[in-house]
Design a protein around this motif. Structure first.
Motif, mmCIF file in Angstrom:
data_model
loop_
_atom_site.group_PDB
_atom_site.id
_atom_site.type_symbol
_atom_site.label_atom_id
_atom_site.label_comp_id
_atom_site.label_asym_id
_atom_site.label_seq_id
_atom_site.Cartn_x
_atom_site.Cartn_y
_atom_site.Cartn_z
ATOM 1 N N PRO A 94 54.652 42.469 23.214
ATOM 2 C CA PRO A 94 54.266 42.959 24.541
ATOM 3 C C PRO A 94 53.519 44.288 24.423
ATOM 4 N N ALA A 95 52.666 44.578 25.379
ATOM 5 C CA ALA A 95 51.875 45.815 25.360
ATOM 6 C C ALA A 95 52.190 46.675 26.577
ATOM 7 N N ARG A 96 52.142 47.983 26.363
ATOM 8 C CA ARG A 96 52.292 48.937 27.452
ATOM 9 C C ARG A 96 50.912 49.466 27.841
ATOM 10 N N SER A 97 50.853 50.074 29.010
ATOM 11 C CA SER A 97 49.580 50.673 29.434
ATOM 12 C C SER A 97 49.143 51.750 28.450
ATOM 13 N N SER A 98 50.120 52.440 27.862
ATOM 14 C CA SER A 98 49.782 53.497 26.903
ATOM 15 C C SER A 98 49.157 52.943 25.621
ATOM 16 N N ASP A 99 49.294 51.636 25.407
ATOM 17 C CA ASP A 99 48.690 51.009 24.224
ATOM 18 C C ASP A 99 47.223 50.667 24.422
ATOM 19 N N MET A 141 40.958 48.339 18.595
ATOM 20 C CA MET A 141 41.101 47.219 17.662
ATOM 21 C C MET A 141 40.189 46.057 18.045
ATOM 22 N N LEU A 142 40.021 45.845 19.337
ATOM 23 C CA LEU A 142 39.194 44.727 19.800
ATOM 24 C C LEU A 142 37.700 45.033 19.769
ATOM 25 N N TYR A 143 37.346 46.292 20.124
ATOM 26 C CA TYR A 143 35.930 46.609 20.343
ATOM 27 C C TYR A 143 35.371 47.674 19.401
ATOM 28 N N GLY A 144 36.226 48.268 18.549
ATOM 29 C CA GLY A 144 35.730 49.283 17.631
ATOM 30 C C GLY A 144 35.844 50.683 18.210
ATOM 31 N N GLU A 145 35.264 51.634 17.529
ATOM 32 C CA GLU A 145 35.351 53.029 17.940
ATOM 33 C C GLU A 145 34.751 53.229 19.325
ATOM 34 N N GLY A 146 35.368 54.138 20.081
ATOM 35 C CA GLY A 146 34.938 54.368 21.447
ATOM 36 C C GLY A 146 35.730 53.434 22.357
ATOM 37 N N THR A 147 36.814 53.943 22.928
ATOM 38 C CA THR A 147 37.712 53.078 23.690
ATOM 39 C C THR A 147 37.001 52.447 24.886
ATOM 40 N N ARG A 148 37.334 51.208 25.141
ATOM 41 C CA ARG A 148 36.765 50.456 26.255
ATOM 42 C C ARG A 148 37.913 49.849 27.058
ATOM 43 N N VAL A 149 38.698 50.748 27.642
ATOM 44 C CA VAL A 149 39.899 50.331 28.355
ATOM 45 C C VAL A 149 39.555 49.431 29.532
ATOM 46 N N ALA A 150 38.433 49.703 30.209
ATOM 47 C CA ALA A 150 38.053 48.901 31.372
ATOM 48 C C ALA A 150 37.834 47.439 30.978
ATOM 49 N N LEU A 151 37.198 47.208 29.804
ATOM 50 C CA LEU A 151 36.995 45.837 29.342
ATOM 51 C C LEU A 151 38.329 45.162 29.044
ATOM 52 N N LEU A 162 42.898 41.405 30.574
ATOM 53 C CA LEU A 162 44.290 41.242 30.988
ATOM 54 C C LEU A 162 44.384 40.623 32.381
ATOM 55 N N ALA A 163 43.519 41.057 33.278
ATOM 56 C CA ALA A 163 43.520 40.505 34.636
ATOM 57 C C ALA A 163 43.221 39.010 34.600
ATOM 58 N N ALA A 164 42.294 38.609 33.719
ATOM 59 C CA ALA A 164 41.961 37.181 33.603
ATOM 60 C C ALA A 164 43.146 36.397 33.042
ATOM 61 N N LEU A 165 43.836 36.956 32.039
ATOM 62 C CA LEU A 165 44.994 36.274 31.456
ATOM 63 C C LEU A 165 46.141 36.170 32.455
ATOM 64 N N ILE A 166 46.305 37.191 33.286
ATOM 65 C CA ILE A 166 47.343 37.135 34.323
ATOM 66 C C ILE A 166 46.998 36.065 35.350
ATOM 67 N N VAL A 214 49.761 35.595 30.892
ATOM 68 C CA VAL A 214 50.377 36.910 30.722
ATOM 69 C C VAL A 214 51.000 37.311 32.051
ATOM 70 N N GLU A 215 52.127 38.017 31.981
ATOM 71 C CA GLU A 215 52.748 38.560 33.181
ATOM 72 C C GLU A 215 53.158 40.004 32.927
ATOM 73 N N PHE A 216 53.259 40.774 34.022
ATOM 74 C CA PHE A 216 53.626 42.188 33.921
ATOM 75 C C PHE A 216 55.110 42.304 34.259
ATOM 76 N N VAL A 217 55.932 42.605 33.253
ATOM 77 C CA VAL A 217 57.382 42.650 33.416
ATOM 78 C C VAL A 217 57.913 43.921 32.771
ATOM 79 N N ASN A 218 58.734 44.679 33.539
ATOM 80 C CA ASN A 218 59.350 45.903 33.005
ATOM 81 C C ASN A 218 58.319 46.837 32.384
ATOM 82 N N ASN A 219 57.209 47.006 33.103
ATOM 83 C CA ASN A 219 56.138 47.916 32.671
ATOM 84 C C ASN A 219 55.475 47.487 31.362
#
Length: 465
Positions: free
Chosen positions: A416-421, A428-438, A443-447, A452-457
């Motif tokens: 499971p992943a936290r928002s802080s991750d 890890m997915l996109y390389g240097e330069g974080t792309r949190v929006a992508l 995640l929204a598509a997987l939900i 994927v579900e959001f449980v206990n943060n």
């Protein structure tokens, strides 16, 4: 194991006489062999029947009576294959043991049914068979492979374990202890860890593997660990306890961690290490090992350590430095060849590895992610896409996002992943330069797809396999 191959084997013995047990051992590493048929003239070799029986192969005798015509084998074998294709939907892979080009139309039909097609043949086998097969195995090479001598029952079990782990890794599955036991029994049904003096399979694994291989590679074990009073042993127990909490999807609160360590090693007592409080013990751990951190009332691996372990233990390599370039080259190759009725992922992988001067392994791994992107359909409109099936792409613009989603889906199945991750995972997915929006978009598509579900943060995969 999920998505395990179910293999049907058909041998034209008059065309290519092989050692059926050698072939069976090789194929058992690729999946579960559920059907074996051989066709030929038993009068050619009196030992045929014994070898067939020992390997579990049904031999269908077709005497020649001195006649040169051998097409009876072709017809009987083809009828058997077609019957299996029509009545056995569980079969995923058909193996033909022959070098005869007359089987080319049958190979085409196997692929039209959405099945993998393997050919085991001699050197110089017809080019049409080689090109159409999802995999071609040269029998002479297979027969020359040396088998390790079994010096003792334990050494034999160790070799069997190595074969099982190799088969699991080649399949891209996780080296969980349950998977390993299942594959070992498939490769050798006579395997019995109790006959070797072990009460459980976990204790067999712990004994047979070296110190560096135990614990982490196969996930937390139900076996307890002895406590010898050393810091090295205490840190090993701590790692296993954290793995257990992760598997049980519990937060690593310090109080809970203390009781979990006692589950792992009932005799554990941190005071033997001259630490009066458990928190002092944890501080001592961080002084001796750099991959832990303590935040408020939680103690865990550092997040980069956690996700590095996830990638390593699940054989995941998102390869952002290669992925976009390979995807662009793949789409270019697709545009150039999309009018071809024979365009397959196998052909694309071979050509890309040559044209962009990248090793086959990263190309093949990206091809595997493309295969599971959900954006490829067979040209025939039936079945599903395998590496040898001609395909078309339903959404070229969405391919890059779909491939990234394949990797994210597999990562969340493992942990499971936290928002802080998010910054770490996006790197890890996109390389240097974080792309949190992508990442949030994926995640929204997987939900939305209920994967994927959001449980206990935490973002948790709904697929536990």
């Amino acid at each position: 194991m999920e998505n395990e191959r179910h293999i049907a084997v058909f041998m034209d013995y008059d065309n290519l006489a092989v050692d059926p047990q050698l072939v069976s051992d090789f194929l058992q590493e690729k999946g579960r062999v559920v059907l074996r048929r051989a066709f030929g003239d038993a009068m050619r070799d009196a030992r045929i029947r014994q070898g067939m029986v020992e390997s579990g192969t049904v031999f269908i005798d077709r005497p020649r009576f001195g006649l040169p015509d051998h097409q009876g084998n072709d017809i009987c074998l083809t009828i058997e294959v077609m019957e299996v294709l029509a009545t056995r939907p569980n079969i995923t892979t058909v193996v033909l043991i022959t070098s005869d080009s007359d089987y080319t139309p049958l190979l085409v039909k196997i692929r039209e049914y959405g099945k993998e097609a393997f050919i085991i043949g001699r050197r110089g086998t017809s080019g049409s068979l080689v090109r159409l097969a999802d995999r071609f195995i040269v029998y002479e090479e297979l027969a020359r492979q040396e088998r390790l001598p079994a010096e003792s029952p334990v050494e034999s079990a160790r070799f069997l374990l190595q074969r099982a782990e190799k088969a699991i890794v080649e399949k891209g599955s996780s080296l969980h202890i349950q998977n390993i036991e299942q594959v070992m029994l498939r490769l050798d049904p006579s395997f019995d860890y109790k006959a070797l003096g072990y009460a459980t399979f976990g204790s067999f694994m712990k004994s047979i593997k070296g110190p560096d291989e135990r614990g982490e590679e196969n996930g937390p074990s139900a076996e307890t660990v002895s406590w010898d009073g050393s810091w090295e042993n205490a840190i090993h127990i701590l790692r296993k306890a954290l793995d257990i909490l992760a598997e049980e999807r519990k937060e690593p609160y310090i109080a809970l961690l203390s009781t979990t360590m006692k589950r792992v090693a009932p005799g554990f007592d941190h005071q033997r290490l001259s630490t009066k409080k458990f928190s002092e013990f944890l501080q001592g751990v961080m002084e001796r090992a750099s991959d832990f951190e303590m935040i408020n009332d939680e103690f865990d691996f550092k997040r980069e350590t956690i996700w590095g372990r996830v990638l390593r233990h699940n054989n995941l390599r998102p390869m952002p430095e290669y992925r976009e370039g390979i995807l662009k080259a793949f789409l270019d190759y697709y545009h150039e060849n999309q009018d071809s009725v024979n365009l397959s992922l196998k052909d694309a992988a071979i050509n890309l590895a040559k044209s962009i001067s990248i090793a086959k392994r990263p190309v093949n791994e990206i091809m595997m992610a493309i295969k599971f992107s959900g954006l490829l359909v067979p040209i025939s409109g039936e079945g599903y896409v395998t590496f040898g099936i001609p395909f078309r792409i339903t959404d070229e613009a969405g391919l890059s996002e779909a491939v990234a989603k394949v990797y994210l889906r597999r990562m969340l199945r493992a942990r499971p992943a936290r928002s802080s991750d998010f910054p770490l995972i996006s790197t890890m997915l996109y390389g240097e330069g974080t792309r949190v929006a992508l990442l949030q978009k994926l995640l929204a598509a997987l939900i939305q797809e209920q994967e994927v579900e959001f449980v206990n943060n935490q973002y948790v995969s709904t697929n536990k396999n």
